[in-house]
Design a protein around this motif. Structure first.
Motif, PDB file in Angstrom:
ATOM      1  N   ALA A 296      10.197  42.366 136.894  1.00 38.82           N
ATOM      2  CA  ALA A 296       9.335  42.437 138.080  1.00 38.82           C
ATOM      3  C   ALA A 296       9.800  43.538 139.019  1.00 38.82           C
ATOM      4  CB  ALA A 296       9.320  41.099 138.801  1.00 38.82           C
ATOM      5  N   ARG A 297      11.101  43.661 139.218  1.00 41.07           N
ATOM      6  CA  ARG A 297      11.628  44.722 140.093  1.00 41.07           C
ATOM      7  C   ARG A 297      11.304  46.103 139.523  1.00 41.07           C
ATOM      8  NH1 ARG A 297      14.699  43.494 144.266  1.00 41.07           N
ATOM      9  NH2 ARG A 297      15.657  41.458 144.414  1.00 41.07           N
ATOM     10  N   LEU A 298      11.445  46.266 138.229  1.00 36.22           N
ATOM     11  CA  LEU A 298      11.148  47.559 137.605  1.00 36.22           C
ATOM     12  C   LEU A 298       9.658  47.877 137.673  1.00 36.22           C
ATOM     13  CD1 LEU A 298      13.539  47.439 134.528  1.00 36.22           C
ATOM     14  CD2 LEU A 298      13.708  48.967 136.510  1.00 36.22           C
ATOM     15  N   ARG A 299       8.817  46.856 137.537  1.00 38.77           N
ATOM     16  CA  ARG A 299       7.368  47.079 137.678  1.00 38.77           C
ATOM     17  C   ARG A 299       7.036  47.523 139.094  1.00 38.77           C
ATOM     18  NH1 ARG A 299       6.627  42.639 134.919  1.00 38.77           N
ATOM     19  NH2 ARG A 299       6.268  41.342 136.753  1.00 38.77           N
ATOM     20  N   PHE A 300       7.635  46.864 140.086  1.00 38.81           N
ATOM     21  CA  PHE A 300       7.370  47.212 141.479  1.00 38.81           C
ATOM     22  C   PHE A 300       7.914  48.599 141.810  1.00 38.81           C
ATOM     23  CE2 PHE A 300       8.741  47.383 145.921  1.00 38.81           C
ATOM     24  CZ  PHE A 300       7.525  47.165 146.544  1.00 38.81           C
TER      25      PHE A 300
ATOM     26  N   ALA B 175      17.227  57.002 136.994  1.00 36.53           N
ATOM     27  CA  ALA B 175      18.390  56.295 136.444  1.00 36.53           C
ATOM     28  C   ALA B 175      19.115  55.530 137.552  1.00 36.53           C
ATOM     29  CB  ALA B 175      19.343  57.279 135.765  1.00 36.53           C
ATOM     30  N   LEU B 176      19.247  56.150 138.724  1.00 28.99           N
ATOM     31  CA  LEU B 176      19.853  55.456 139.861  1.00 28.99           C
ATOM     32  C   LEU B 176      18.990  54.275 140.302  1.00 28.99           C
ATOM     33  CD1 LEU B 176      21.090  58.494 141.972  1.00 28.99           C
ATOM     34  CD2 LEU B 176      22.522  56.778 140.862  1.00 28.99           C
ATOM     35  N   GLY B 177      17.671  54.458 140.281  1.00 27.91           N
ATOM     36  CA  GLY B 177      16.765  53.379 140.642  1.00 27.91           C
ATOM     37  C   GLY B 177      16.842  52.216 139.667  1.00 27.91           C
ATOM     38  N   HIS B 178      16.958  52.526 138.388  1.00 26.89           N
ATOM     39  CA  HIS B 178      17.067  51.481 137.364  1.00 26.89           C
ATOM     40  C   HIS B 178      18.345  50.671 137.575  1.00 26.89           C
ATOM     41  CE1 HIS B 178      17.414  49.621 133.387  1.00 26.89           C
ATOM     42  NE2 HIS B 178      16.109  49.814 133.288  1.00 26.89           N
ATOM     43  N   LYS B 179      19.432  51.358 137.875  1.00 23.81           N
ATOM     44  CA  LYS B 179      20.705  50.666 138.120  1.00 23.81           C
ATOM     45  C   LYS B 179      20.606  49.794 139.366  1.00 23.81           C
ATOM     46  CE  LYS B 179      25.219  49.930 137.722  1.00 23.81           C
ATOM     47  NZ  LYS B 179      25.483  48.817 138.581  1.00 23.81           N
ATOM     48  N   ALA B 180      19.936  50.292 140.403  1.00 27.36           N
ATOM     49  CA  ALA B 180      19.767  49.506 141.623  1.00 27.36           C
ATOM     50  C   ALA B 180      18.940  48.249 141.336  1.00 27.36           C
ATOM     51  CB  ALA B 180      19.116  50.352 142.708  1.00 27.36           C
ATOM     52  N   CYS B 181      17.922  48.374 140.500  1.00 27.87           N
ATOM     53  CA  CYS B 181      17.127  47.191 140.115  1.00 27.87           C
ATOM     54  C   CYS B 181      17.999  46.182 139.378  1.00 27.87           C
ATOM     55  CB  CYS B 181      15.953  47.597 139.227  1.00 27.87           C
ATOM     56  SG  CYS B 181      14.599  48.387 140.107  1.00 27.87           S
ATOM     57  N   ARG B 182      18.868  46.667 138.504  1.00 22.47           N
ATOM     58  CA  ARG B 182      19.772  45.762 137.794  1.00 22.47           C
ATOM     59  C   ARG B 182      20.758  45.087 138.742  1.00 22.47           C
ATOM     60  NH1 ARG B 182      22.458  48.724 132.902  1.00 22.47           N
ATOM     61  NH2 ARG B 182      21.484  50.625 133.601  1.00 22.47           N
ATOM     62  N   ASP B 183      21.063  45.762 139.854  1.00 22.70           N
ATOM     63  CA  ASP B 183      21.982  45.202 140.845  1.00 22.70           C
ATOM     64  C   ASP B 183      21.258  44.329 141.864  1.00 22.70           C
ATOM     65  OD1 ASP B 183      24.068  46.478 139.618  1.00 22.70           O
ATOM     66  OD2 ASP B 183      24.140  48.155 141.020  1.00 22.70           O
ATOM     67  N   ASP B 184      20.022  43.936 141.552  1.00 20.34           N
ATOM     68  CA  ASP B 184      19.228  43.019 142.379  1.00 20.34           C
ATOM     69  C   ASP B 184      18.818  43.642 143.711  1.00 20.34           C
ATOM     70  OD1 ASP B 184      17.910  40.643 142.405  1.00 20.34           O
ATOM     71  OD2 ASP B 184      19.545  39.494 143.291  1.00 20.34           O
ATOM     72  N   ARG B 185      18.477  44.932 143.662  1.00 17.94           N
ATOM     73  CA  ARG B 185      17.989  45.626 144.853  1.00 17.94           C
ATOM     74  C   ARG B 185      16.536  46.031 144.631  1.00 17.94           C
ATOM     75  NH1 ARG B 185      23.408  48.219 144.604  1.00 17.94           N
ATOM     76  NH2 ARG B 185      24.513  47.556 146.468  1.00 17.94           N
ATOM     77  N   SER B 186      15.798  46.127 145.720  1.00 16.91           N
ATOM     78  CA  SER B 186      14.408  46.574 145.643  1.00 16.91           C
ATOM     79  C   SER B 186      14.367  48.097 145.623  1.00 16.91           C
ATOM     80  CB  SER B 186      13.620  46.069 146.843  1.00 16.91           C
ATOM     81  OG  SER B 186      13.544  44.677 146.808  1.00 16.91           O
ATOM     82  N   VAL B 187      13.504  48.637 144.786  1.00 20.16           N
ATOM     83  CA  VAL B 187      13.391  50.086 144.609  1.00 20.16           C
ATOM     84  C   VAL B 187      11.918  50.448 144.614  1.00 20.16           C
ATOM     85  CG1 VAL B 187      13.811  51.987 142.999  1.00 20.16           C
ATOM     86  CG2 VAL B 187      15.510  50.177 143.239  1.00 20.16           C
ATOM     87  N   LEU B 188      11.601  51.613 145.185  1.00 22.29           N
ATOM     88  CA  LEU B 188      10.249  52.151 145.112  1.00 22.29           C
ATOM     89  C   LEU B 188      10.357  53.650 144.937  1.00 22.29           C
ATOM     90  CD1 LEU B 188       7.193  51.792 145.272  1.00 22.29           C
ATOM     91  CD2 LEU B 188       7.379  52.083 147.741  1.00 22.29           C
TER      92      LEU B 188
END
Length: 156
Positions: A58-62, A118-131
């Protein structure tokens, strides 16, 4: 022990990952040798993994990342002037916790957007919101939000 009522109850409680693991354990002949604590541990681990995977998806989709880039795919041997130690430090996410900004600069075609994804993907894995958004669109949305009162919410 009846497996079907247990599976129905697990699904009714919203524990789909645990229900799937329970079905697999019941079908597996070697699972009879596991203790109750081992069974419970396996069921809980599967449920936790299932929930984490759904939340990450869900985070990666958002995030709407333009590239399917992960930190593990970064090639440090490519001639783009990327400092491995600095990028590893950025992957740690301390700059996000400190509410710092990051600007990735360089010539055209060296992979700035890919590294940002790549940084955004890692942030999503770390339970952070990314856009992921391009600057012109971001500025247009900020200007519109300032006019209709959504500015503070959009900044969060």
């Amino acid at each position: 022990m009846l497996a079907h009522p247990t599976l129905d109850k697990l699904n009714a409680m919203g524990l789909a990952g645990m229900a799937k693991a329970f079905g697999e354990l019941v079908a597996n002949g070697e699972a009879e040798h596991l203790s109750h604590a081992e069974w419970l541990g396996l069921l809980l681990e599967r449920e936790w993994s299932s929930r984490y995977d759904r939340k990450l998806a869900a985070r990666l989709r958002f995030a709407k990342l333009r590239h399917q880039a992960t930190p593990e795919d970064v090639d440090y041997r490519a001639d783009r002037g990327l400092d491995r130690a600095l990028f590893m430090k950025l992957l740690g996410g301390d700059w996000i916790n400190a509410h710092d900004n990051l600007a990735i600069c360089g010539p055209s075609g060296v992979g700035k957007s890919w590294l940002a994804c790549a940084l955004g993907h890692k942030a999503c894995r770390d339970d952070r919101s990314v856009l992921d958004q391009r600057v012109p669109r971001l500025f247009a949305q900020l200007a519109l939000a300032r006019g209709d009162g959504r500015y503070a919410r959009l900044q969060r």
